[in-house]
Design a protein around this motif. Structure first.
Motif, mmCIF file in Angstrom:
data_model
loop_
_atom_site.group_PDB
_atom_site.id
_atom_site.type_symbol
_atom_site.label_atom_id
_atom_site.label_comp_id
_atom_site.label_asym_id
_atom_site.label_seq_id
_atom_site.Cartn_x
_atom_site.Cartn_y
_atom_site.Cartn_z
ATOM 1 N N ARG A 1 -2.269 13.761 -10.742
ATOM 2 C CA ARG A 1 -1.449 12.815 -9.984
ATOM 3 C C ARG A 1 -2.093 11.446 -9.950
ATOM 4 N NH1 ARG A 1 -0.673 13.426 -3.536
ATOM 5 N NH2 ARG A 1 -2.881 12.878 -3.667
ATOM 6 N N ASP A 2 -3.397 11.401 -9.758
ATOM 7 C CA ASP A 2 -4.108 10.131 -9.676
ATOM 8 C C ASP A 2 -3.987 9.353 -10.983
ATOM 9 O OD1 ASP A 2 -5.865 8.578 -7.819
ATOM 10 O OD2 ASP A 2 -7.230 8.681 -9.534
ATOM 11 N N ALA A 3 -4.069 10.061 -12.097
ATOM 12 C CA ALA A 3 -3.950 9.405 -13.405
ATOM 13 C C ALA A 3 -2.551 8.810 -13.586
ATOM 14 C CB ALA A 3 -4.253 10.403 -14.517
ATOM 15 N N ILE A 4 -1.527 9.539 -13.192
ATOM 16 C CA ILE A 4 -0.148 9.051 -13.295
ATOM 17 C C ILE A 4 0.045 7.856 -12.364
ATOM 18 C CG2 ILE A 4 2.280 9.625 -12.880
ATOM 19 C CD1 ILE A 4 1.538 12.558 -13.612
ATOM 20 N N ALA A 5 -0.477 7.969 -11.151
ATOM 21 C CA ALA A 5 -0.332 6.895 -10.167
ATOM 22 C C ALA A 5 -1.008 5.617 -10.650
ATOM 23 C CB ALA A 5 -0.923 7.325 -8.828
ATOM 24 N N THR A 6 -2.193 5.759 -11.224
ATOM 25 C CA THR A 6 -2.913 4.601 -11.745
ATOM 26 C C THR A 6 -2.129 3.939 -12.865
ATOM 27 O OG1 THR A 6 -5.021 5.650 -11.189
ATOM 28 C CG2 THR A 6 -5.084 3.825 -12.754
ATOM 29 N N ASP A 7 -1.642 4.756 -13.787
ATOM 30 C CA ASP A 7 -0.922 4.238 -14.946
ATOM 31 C C ASP A 7 0.358 3.520 -14.547
ATOM 32 O OD1 ASP A 7 -0.476 4.084 -17.888
ATOM 33 O OD2 ASP A 7 1.224 5.385 -17.426
ATOM 34 N N ARG A 8 1.058 4.034 -13.550
ATOM 35 C CA ARG A 8 2.353 3.476 -13.165
ATOM 36 C C ARG A 8 2.279 2.574 -11.943
ATOM 37 N NH1 ARG A 8 6.924 6.319 -15.269
ATOM 38 N NH2 ARG A 8 6.271 7.775 -16.888
ATOM 39 N N ASP A 9 1.088 2.432 -11.365
ATOM 40 C CA ASP A 9 0.898 1.628 -10.169
ATOM 41 C C ASP A 9 1.892 2.026 -9.079
ATOM 42 O OD1 ASP A 9 -0.260 -0.175 -8.460
ATOM 43 O OD2 ASP A 9 0.795 -1.922 -9.261
ATOM 44 N N ILE A 10 1.878 3.318 -8.780
ATOM 45 C CA ILE A 10 2.708 3.864 -7.710
ATOM 46 C C ILE A 10 1.794 4.636 -6.773
ATOM 47 C CG2 ILE A 10 4.615 5.428 -7.125
ATOM 48 C CD1 ILE A 10 5.731 4.941 -9.921
ATOM 49 N N THR A 11 2.016 4.489 -5.481
ATOM 50 C CA THR A 11 1.170 5.215 -4.538
ATOM 51 C C THR A 11 1.294 6.720 -4.784
ATOM 52 O OG1 THR A 11 0.514 5.301 -2.222
ATOM 53 C CG2 THR A 11 2.858 5.447 -2.664
ATOM 54 N N PRO A 12 0.194 7.467 -4.831
ATOM 55 C CA PRO A 12 0.216 8.876 -5.257
ATOM 56 C C PRO A 12 1.204 9.752 -4.503
ATOM 57 C CG PRO A 12 -2.030 8.084 -5.172
ATOM 58 C CD PRO A 12 -1.187 6.996 -4.604
ATOM 59 N N SER B 1 0.802 -1.227 0.000
ATOM 60 C CA SER B 1 0.000 0.000 0.000
ATOM 61 C C SER B 1 0.830 1.269 0.000
ATOM 62 C CB SER B 1 -0.941 0.001 1.211
ATOM 63 O OG SER B 1 -1.729 -1.152 1.226
ATOM 64 N N GLY B 2 1.948 1.273 0.696
ATOM 65 C CA GLY B 2 2.755 2.483 0.752
ATOM 66 C C GLY B 2 3.618 2.707 -0.472
ATOM 67 N N TYR B 3 3.563 1.752 -1.416
ATOM 68 C CA TYR B 3 4.432 1.827 -2.584
ATOM 69 C C TYR B 3 3.654 1.756 -3.898
ATOM 70 C CZ TYR B 3 7.939 0.817 0.944
ATOM 71 O OH TYR B 3 8.727 0.866 2.066
ATOM 72 N N ARG B 4 2.555 1.013 -3.905
ATOM 73 C CA ARG B 4 1.790 0.800 -5.128
ATOM 74 C C ARG B 4 0.410 1.440 -5.043
ATOM 75 N NH1 ARG B 4 5.294 -0.602 -9.055
ATOM 76 N NH2 ARG B 4 6.853 -2.045 -8.205
ATOM 77 N N TYR B 5 -0.118 1.833 -6.199
ATOM 78 C CA TYR B 5 -1.453 2.445 -6.236
ATOM 79 C C TYR B 5 -2.528 1.391 -5.980
ATOM 80 C CZ TYR B 5 -5.398 5.253 -7.843
ATOM 81 O OH TYR B 5 -6.592 5.929 -7.908
ATOM 82 N N SER B 6 -2.354 0.229 -6.590
ATOM 83 C CA SER B 6 -3.360 -0.822 -6.443
ATOM 84 C C SER B 6 -3.295 -1.426 -5.051
ATOM 85 C CB SER B 6 -3.132 -1.922 -7.490
ATOM 86 O OG SER B 6 -1.930 -2.616 -7.206
#
Length: 418
Positions: free
Chosen positions: A249-260, A61-66
């Motif tokens: 930011r949310d769009a980038i985080a979703t695309d890269r699967d990185i926590t925002p 959770s602290g590293y990935r968006y999903s």
């Protein structure tokens, strides 16, 4: 003449509680299951085991968006412990088949049910050790606390916030993960005995049954409003910039699967929105853009700022968040004094009844349900109608049976505020 020295004040040393012995693995750590052949063998062993199935999942959770599971731990009597890498497979449906409808044992089930469902694992019955601990009104209900309370063993949690998307997973992490299911079966049986003794086993059964259809927390409206320190963004225009930056930011985080927060911290969003730089160079020169992470998307941030600044007045967000249901209780006395009186009475009933049954008040009845009824009670204020309203909002039958009548009486407030 020699002056006598004053005697030193004796120092009182508080006795130190001896640390409980560490929980250890009973069998050697096995290799992570990450091939079809290993998964097939694991399923055979689990199916051949007996009794309920202890389950846990590790996310990043602290590293990935999903919120996907990066490791699934399974233990069953006669089968041993299995550490399964769900990333190596399209799904774990064959594992679900091996479970054959037997009871799952989870700790804090709502944290794991969604990511387990994502890989094809669905319980048909379950026992949640954390929720059971709450119903018993234990002072601490974390897994480590329950293991110490019931088994007299300490359970380290040093890798709980690790990046479980790491591959390969280090052996100390795997030991930690295996320990999370090592004693869940024993823990479940001891807690279950306490539930029976306290007369709360049927209550727990209703709670566990409700978890079988858990779909995750409700989706938030305008989630960007939860940006930390958003109160510093004064005015609708600044809020518009916050919203545009948050959504970018949310769009980038979703695309890269990185926590925002690892892409652009909330504090940086607020600082940019408050400053509202008028050109790209001004944004680049801001302190929040000095780090490589935020700076690599500087063009996206500036585009977001421009969109927020260019929005017509009619499309700017309001300064107050729209909320479903009643306003915060602190505003009731001014907005609806009669409701404030009702809320005070209902809270007294909940507190008294919770103490009587040795329950946390929030487990006796959801505070939100009480607020909803106190703000706007049914016109026909009878026990049956109030009970039906509680049931429609998700209250369990055991809760309604305990509080329905008393809550109805408390809702029957006078015509004028006291």
């Amino acid at each position: 003449m020699t002056v006598a020295e004053e005697p030193e004040t004796p120092v009182t040393v508080e006795p130190v509680e001896p640390e409980a012995p560490r929980l250890q693995l009973r069998e050697p750590l096995t290799a992570v299951v990450d091939t079809p052949a290993a998964l097939a063998e694991t399923c055979e062993r689990i199916a051949a085991g007996t009794g309920p199935i202890a389950l846990d999942a590790e996310r990043a959770s602290g590293y990935r968006y999903s919120q996907r599971a990066y490791l699934v731990q399974v233990r069953r009597e006669g089968s041993g412990t299995h550490l399964i890498d769900p990333i190596a497979f399209d799904n774990l449906i064959t594992l679900d088949t091996a479970f054959d409808g037997n009871e799952w044992i989870l700790h804090a089930a709502t944290q794991d049910l969604m990511c387990l469902a994502e890989v094809g694992l669905y319980p048909e019955s379950l026992f949640d050790t954390e929720l059971a601990g709450r119903l018993l009104n234990l002072p601490r209900v974390g897994l480590a606390a329950l293991v110490e309370h019931y088994l007299g063993l300490s359970l380290a949690k040093e890798f709980s916030a690790a990046d479980w998307s790491t591959r390969p997973l280090p052996d100390p992490w795997l030991v930690y993960a295996a320990l999370d299911v090592e004693v869940l079966v024993e823990l479940r049986n001891l807690i279950d005995a306490d539930l029976v003794e306290a007369g709360k086993r049927e209550w727990a059964a209703e709670e566990f049954e409700a978890l079988l259809t858990f779909q995750g927390p409700p989706e938030r409206k305008e989630p960007w409003r939860r940006t930390s320190s958003i109160h510093k963004a004064r005015g609708r225009r600044a809020l518009a910039v916050v919203r545009e930056l948050w959504e970018a930011r949310d769009a980038i985080a979703t695309d890269r699967d990185i926590t925002p927060g690892r892409i652009l911290p909330d504090s940086s969003i607020i600082e940019i929105a408050v400053t509202s730089p008028q050109d790209l160079n001004s944004l680049k020169s801001m302190k929040v853009m000095k780090n490589r992470g935020p700076r690599r998307f500087v063009s996206e941030w500036f585009d977001a700022v421009e969109r927020g600044l260019a929005l017509p007045e009619i499309k700017l967000p309001t300064t107050g968040q729209k909320v479903d249901g009643p306003p915060p209780p602190r505003a009731w006395a001014d907005k609806k004094p009669i409701a404030a009186v009702r809320l005070g009475r209902t809270r007294e009933v909940v507190t008294s009844l919770a103490e009587k049954h040795n329950l946390p008040a929030e487990n006796l009845i959801s505070p939100q349900l009480v607020r909803n009824l106190a703000w706007e009670p049914p016109e026909d204020l009878t026990v049956d109608v109030v009970s039906a309203s509680l049931a429609a909002q998700g209250a369990r039958q055991w809760q309604i049976g305990l509080i329905g009548e008393l809550l109805t009486e408390a809702l029957d407030a006078p015509e004028e505020a006291e």
